[in-house]
Design an enzyme around this catalytic site. Structure first.
Site, PDB file in Angstrom:
ATOM      1  N   ASP A 266     -29.262  17.747 -52.512  1.00 44.45           N
ATOM      2  CA  ASP A 266     -27.952  18.234 -52.963  1.00 44.45           C
ATOM      3  C   ASP A 266     -28.008  18.852 -54.350  1.00 44.45           C
ATOM      4  O   ASP A 266     -27.001  19.370 -54.841  1.00 44.45           O
ATOM      5  CB  ASP A 266     -26.890  17.128 -52.896  1.00 44.45           C
ATOM      6  CG  ASP A 266     -27.072  16.022 -53.938  1.00 44.45           C
ATOM      7  OD1 ASP A 266     -28.126  15.986 -54.610  1.00 44.45           O
ATOM      8  OD2 ASP A 266     -26.159  15.184 -54.068  1.00 44.45           O
TER       9      ASP A 266
ATOM     10  N   CYS B  79     -22.911  14.050 -56.718  1.00 39.64           N
ATOM     11  CA  CYS B  79     -23.627  12.771 -56.883  1.00 39.64           C
ATOM     12  C   CYS B  79     -22.662  11.620 -57.154  1.00 39.64           C
ATOM     13  O   CYS B  79     -22.925  10.486 -56.755  1.00 39.64           O
ATOM     14  CB  CYS B  79     -24.615  12.868 -58.043  1.00 39.64           C
ATOM     15  SG  CYS B  79     -25.797  14.214 -57.926  1.00 39.64           S
TER      16      CYS B  79
ATOM     17  N   HIS C 234     -33.301  15.163 -55.052  1.00 37.91           N
ATOM     18  CA  HIS C 234     -32.306  15.178 -53.985  1.00 37.91           C
ATOM     19  C   HIS C 234     -32.003  16.600 -53.527  1.00 37.91           C
ATOM     20  O   HIS C 234     -31.860  17.512 -54.353  1.00 37.91           O
ATOM     21  CB  HIS C 234     -31.003  14.524 -54.443  1.00 37.91           C
ATOM     22  CG  HIS C 234     -31.163  13.092 -54.816  1.00 37.91           C
ATOM     23  ND1 HIS C 234     -30.152  12.353 -55.385  1.00 37.91           N
ATOM     24  CD2 HIS C 234     -32.224  12.240 -54.698  1.00 37.91           C
ATOM     25  CE1 HIS C 234     -30.570  11.115 -55.604  1.00 37.91           C
ATOM     26  NE2 HIS C 234     -31.835  11.023 -55.198  1.00 37.91           N
TER      27      HIS C 234
ATOM     28  N   ASP D 104     -25.112   8.463 -53.803  1.00 36.34           N
ATOM     29  CA  ASP D 104     -26.473   7.973 -53.613  1.00 36.34           C
ATOM     30  C   ASP D 104     -26.528   6.636 -52.894  1.00 36.34           C
ATOM     31  O   ASP D 104     -27.533   6.308 -52.257  1.00 36.34           O
ATOM     32  CB  ASP D 104     -27.182   7.853 -54.966  1.00 36.34           C
ATOM     33  CG  ASP D 104     -27.473   9.206 -55.581  1.00 36.34           C
ATOM     34  OD1 ASP D 104     -27.504  10.188 -54.828  1.00 36.34           O
ATOM     35  OD2 ASP D 104     -27.655   9.277 -56.810  1.00 36.34           O
TER      36      ASP D 104
END
Length: 694
Positions: free
Chosen positions: A504, A676, A502, A381
């Site tokens: 992802d 992450c 997000h 991030d």
């Protein structure tokens, strides 16, 4: 010069004018009252109106010159005409003068025009002493790593393999390892090694030992380019282009004075005399952005003196154009170089699994310890790895997100260094949300869409749904930066339906051995329910998820299937993913065969935003053919996790190996997963961005 030579000269000049319409034409005035000294730049064409300069009552004229001067009369005089004999003077008679080579001495050439009256009486004579010089400002316009001489395309830019135009890097690395500061923010050149990050520009001159009195060369840039570029010059000169290797061993920082900057838009540069070359080093200061298209023009002008007390006027200008190299992201299909993760007080199991995966497959592992991460474990991030590239230099550049939490100093303090650049975008007047974290920034592998090829892939970001007025969005300053790079045209997906938000969390790309080269993996609640219903029909309804994670976590397949609210929540989630599926198919040119659905369920939290119900297997790390996947702790059948078995079955057909990493307590419970908590620096593309067809 005899008549035959004159005719040959005239024919040569006429052919040259017909063949080269780009010849620089410069107006000059003949003067019968005084002898003139004119500085001529080889390659141009002097153009003087004979009638306007003629004494009153002039009817005829003749022209005489030394051997290295060529001239022509426009309208063209007949070839049989003797230029030494008087010729009729017309209202639009124009004298065209050119010289084919540089002078050895000042005023070593001469041309005269004699005017006659009705009865051939002498009325006056204009005498010009000429000094010819060769001047060219040169760059690597053909992008082969060498600065060629006077490329005709050096002043413009064109994309594509047959395109042209020089390339400039943003000098965003740091030659310092302590007390770091980006080289572009240094007041000057701090290390000679810094020159390799700059583009070479060469001033080539040939002519007499010095210019005639009052003439001078100046280099200049526009106010609009002033914040984007700096130019340094080398005090040393040679008959050939100096190489960086020689400079490393023979030069000092003081040998490279600043020529142009935001404070100095114009400066005189030396004319060296004889046959000489002077190197200039051009430094990019900023990336393309909303207010900067990446194009920079540098001008070189030859100035002529006028009357005392008045400024000089330009008589010749040469220009070169650079395009600043874009920042380029690297997709999962490129070879890994180094993996980055954080160490915290509670992520031992995660670290153990990642070390085994990364180092076991021969990749470098960089662990950011707590003194640096300050408890912030979300390596993905905080930053995104990319690179910049030119024919002469290439290096990685980290893009630092505006989230600015515990890892905020890591990209600058630990990554910035020699041949490792840094860039960030600060959201001064915008609210920074979770969507500004770079788990919300991905890039596809190369794709072709409706006949348009994207050999560097396409950037993917998550934003609010188009109809939402209260949704979160990635800050405009970051979006503007990404769009301005041009070479990886972004795609906006709907990610605000997620609690963290997000992309992802519901998608990733993995390599594939076929012509496509990759598969898109999408989280699919429908696939999850299909798998669980199959287990139930096979008599495994009492099999438990989260076994071993504590009794309060454990739940059976039957309980999940009987939870109507959970089913409704996942129906909503599936509709959100389906929206994005359609966008990705359209924007990446995908068919359903290019997409693999992974069995993943979600649950809704506050504001009806979703998080993964069990560890989100799509949120993986891709290291070549080896995948590091969050261990899902699914129901076991015959001693094996059914979710893991399904994942392996889906990936084995692509020749990919699955390693399941326990991130349950240290990441999943904190609403993140393996991807992450990690980041990967990868090798750049082989494809060169300037060869894109735009």
């Amino acid at each position: 010069m005899d008549v035959a030579q004159k005719k040959m000269s005239t024919t040569f000049l006429q052919k040259r004018m017909r063949l080269d319409s780009s010849v620089y034409r410069r107006t000059f005035r003949l003067d019968t009252e005084r002898t003139q000294s004119v500085l001529f730049v080889v390659g141009e064409l002097l153009e003087g109106n004979l009638n306007k300069s003629a004494p009153p009552n002039s009817k005829f004229f003749s022209v005489k010159c030394t051997s290295n001067v060529q001239f022509n009369i426009n309208p063209h005089m007949p070839q049989e005409t003797d230029p030494l004999s008087p010729m009729p003077l017309h209202e639009n008679s124009v004298l065209l003068i050119t010289m084919g080579q540089a002078s050895q001495f000042e005023n070593d050439s001469k041309l005269s025009v004699k005017y006659y009256g009705e009865n051939n009486e002498d009325l006056g004579k204009a005498v010009i002493h000429l000094t010819a010089v060769e001047i060219s400002l040169d760059v690597d316009a053909d992008r082969d790593g060498h600065v060629e001489r006077n490329n005709p395309n050096k002043g413009s830019w064109a994309w594509g393999p047959n395109g042209h135009g020089a390339i400039l890097l943003v000098n965003c690395d740091s030659e310092r390892t302590y007390g770091k500061i980006m080289d572009s923010e240094e007041k000057g050149i701090s290390r000679i090694s810094d020159l390799k990050d700059m583009s070479i520009m060469v001033l080539r001159t040939k002519g007499p030992a010095k210019l005639p009195q009052g003439y001078k060369l100046t280099m200049h840039i526009s106010q609009g380019n002033a914040e984007s570029v700096r130019v340094f010059r080398s005090r040393s000169t040679s008959g050939k282009n100096n190489t960086l290797t020689k400079l490393f061993y023979s030069a000092f920082v003081s040998d490279f004075p600043l020529v142009l900057s935001s404070e100095v838009l114009s400066q005189e540069v030396p004319y060296l005399g004889g046959i000489a070359e002077m190197n200039f080093y051009v430094e990019g200061l900023r990336f393309p952005d909303k207010d900067f298209d990446g194009l920079i023009i540098i001008n070189l002008s030859l100035l002529e003196p006028t009357s005392p007390g008045f400024p000089e006027t330009p008589i010749f200008t040469d220009k070169v154009m650079f395009r600043v190299a874009p920042w380029i992201m690297t997709p999962n299909t490129l070879k890994p170089i180094e993996v980055f993760i954080c160490s915290t007080s509670d992520n031992y199991q995660f670290l153990k699994g990642m070390r085994k995966l990364v180092q076991g497959n021969g990749y470098k592992l960089k662990v950011c310890h707590e003194y640096m991460n300050r408890g912030d474990r979300w390596m993905q991030d905080e930053l995104e790895f990319g690179y910049i590239d030119s024919p002469h230099q290439q290096f990685p550049v980290v893009l630092d997100s505006p989230r600015d939490k515990g890892l905020m100093d890591f990209p600058y303090n630990d990554l910035l260094g020699p041949d490792f650049g840094y860039v960030t975008r600060m959201a001064w007047n915008e609210v920074v949300s979770s969507l500004d974290s770079f788990g919300n920034l991905e890039v596809s592998p190369p794709v072709s869409v409706n006949g348009k090829h994207y050999p560097l892939g396409r950037i993917i970001i998550g934003v609010a749904f188009p109809t939402s007025v209260q949704g979160r969005n990635m800050t405009k300053v970051v979006q503007d930066f990404l769009w301005a790079q041009k070479v990886q045209e972004p795609i906006a997906l709907f990610s605000d339906w997620l609690y963290v938000g997000h992309v992802d969390e519901f998608m990733t790309f993995v390599p594939a051995p076929d012509q496509k080269g990759f598969r898109l993996l999408l989280a699919s609640p429908d696939s999850g329910y299909k798998l669980f219903r199959g287990l139930q029909r096979q008599g495994h309804g009492q099999a438990k998820l989260f076994e071993g994670q504590g009794e309060h976590e454990e739940i059976t397949v039957n309980e999940i299937l009987n939870d109507e609210k959970l089913q409704e929540e996942n129906n909503y989630v599936q509709s959100c993913i389906d929206w994005n599926r359609d966008v990705l198919k359209r924007e990446l040119g995908l068919d359903d065969d290019d997409i693999i659905d992974l069995p993943i369920l979600f649950k809704l939290l506050e504001e009806n935003r979703a998080v993964a119900y069990y560890p989100d297997m799509v949120n993986m790390i891709v290291l070549g053919k080896n995948l590091g996947i969050p261990k899902p702790f699914g129901p076991k059948v015959n001693g094996r996790c059914a979710l893991e078995a399904e994942m392996c079955s889906l990936m084995e057909g692509l020749g990919l190996s699955c390693t399941f990493i326990d991130d349950f307590a240290s990441y999943h419970k904190l609403l993140g997963e393996v991807h992450c908590g990690s980041n990967v620096r990868r090798q750049p593309f082989d494809f060169k961005w300037w060869n894109l067809e735009m």
